[in-house]
Design an enzyme around this catalytic site. Structure first.
Site, PDB file in Angstrom:
ATOM      1  N   SER A 113       0.831  -1.197   0.000  1.00 58.59           N
ATOM      2  CA  SER A 113       0.000   0.000   0.000  1.00 58.59           C
ATOM      3  C   SER A 113       0.875   1.260   0.000  1.00 58.59           C
ATOM      4  CB  SER A 113      -0.958  -0.048   1.200  1.00 58.59           C
ATOM      5  OG  SER A 113      -1.993   0.885   1.061  1.00 58.59           O
TER       6      SER A 113
ATOM      7  N   ASP B 110     -10.203  -5.021  -4.070  1.00 58.87           N
ATOM      8  CA  ASP B 110      -9.630  -4.044  -3.152  1.00 58.87           C
ATOM      9  C   ASP B 110     -10.488  -2.783  -3.142  1.00 58.87           C
ATOM     10  OD1 ASP B 110      -8.070  -2.198  -1.771  1.00 58.87           O
ATOM     11  OD2 ASP B 110      -6.191  -2.946  -2.607  1.00 58.87           O
TER      12      ASP B 110
ATOM     13  N   HIS C 149      -7.945  -5.516   0.080  1.00 58.59           N
ATOM     14  CA  HIS C 149      -6.735  -4.711   0.215  1.00 58.59           C
ATOM     15  C   HIS C 149      -5.595  -5.473   0.894  1.00 58.59           C
ATOM     16  CE1 HIS C 149      -4.356  -1.141   0.199  1.00 58.59           C
ATOM     17  NE2 HIS C 149      -4.340  -1.019   1.511  1.00 58.59           N
TER      18      HIS C 149
END
Length: 242
Positions: A78, A177, A207
């Site tokens: 991320s 996600d 995610h």
């Protein structure tokens, strides 16, 4: 000796990448480092921290690791993927793995699906058992708005460094996600100039790809990428859907 640095995401902690980090640690003789960025961890204390604090801490961890090993790989999740890209553009990093890397963020369509599922659990009286709700309720309550602005500033500042990446790069993205949209992965694949790059899409993953039902596939793909040399660009997609 080889070293592998893992960088977690915004408002996150090492647990986000722990399954993969532990696997690599247990199956190789590499030095594996999974630092906690300033203000992050199981209990958040983000107030007063800037994106520069997060980048500088990750950079110091990389420099320390490079002093102990001959070759370094970085795995970024991320926001950690964006930080990892910046570090890889400025240091001699042999391979780069980007997991749900946030070149763009918030997928409205998938987020709507997740919210609908939460509402269904609410009406059934099962909301407290909804993993997504319990995980993100805590994050929202503990995240100052200024920290979110710092995250946005980090992405904007670091994104240009993607064009400087020439080492082999593996991009992995979950198709379900709700935080990082699929277009982020395609943007990374298109923007990164490396001749040795691979994009793998996980059809069932949200995610937290290292905690998804597609994790075994992720582990296999990452393991193969880190242990073998790539040959040119490759796009790996899946036609199956959950």
């Amino acid at each position: 000796m080889k070293g592998c640095l893992f960088i977690h995401g915004f408002t996150g902690a090492p647990y986000e990448v722990e399954p993969l980090a532990e696997h690599i640690k247990n199956t190789t003789d590499w030095l594996v480092r999974v630092p906690t960025l300033p203000g992050h961890g199981v209990t958040l204390s983000l107030k007063g921290h800037t994106y520069k604090d997060w980048v500088e801490h990750a950079e110091s961890e990389l420099v320390a690791l490079m002093q102990e090993v001959d070759e370094v790989y970085i795995v970024g999740f991320s926001m950690g993927g964006i930080i990892a890209s910046y570090l890889a553009a400025n240091y001699h990093v042999s391979k780069l793995v980007l997991l749900s890397a946030a070149a763009y963020y918030v997928n409205p369509k998938q987020l709507a699906v997740d919210i609908r599922e939460m509402m269904m659990d609410l009406f059934k009286g099962n909301l407290i058992e909804n993993e997504l709700f319990t995980r993100y309720k805590k994050k929202i309550m503990q995240t100052p708005i200024q920290a979110t602005f710092q995250f946005q500033k980090l992405v904007k500042t670091m994104r240009p460094y993607l064009k400087q990446l020439s080492m082999p790069v593996l991009i992995i993205q979950g198709e379900c996600d709700g935080i990082v949209p699929l277009k982020s992965a395609h943007y990374l694949y298109k923007t990164i100039p490396s001749k040795e790059k691979q994009l793998t899409l996980l059809p069932c993953a949200k995610h937290l790809v290292c905690h998804s039902e597609d994790y075994e596939e992720l582990q296999t793909v990452v393991e193969k990428f880190l242990h073998t040399s790539n040959e040119g660009s490759m796009l790996v997609d899946s036609n199956s859907r959950c």
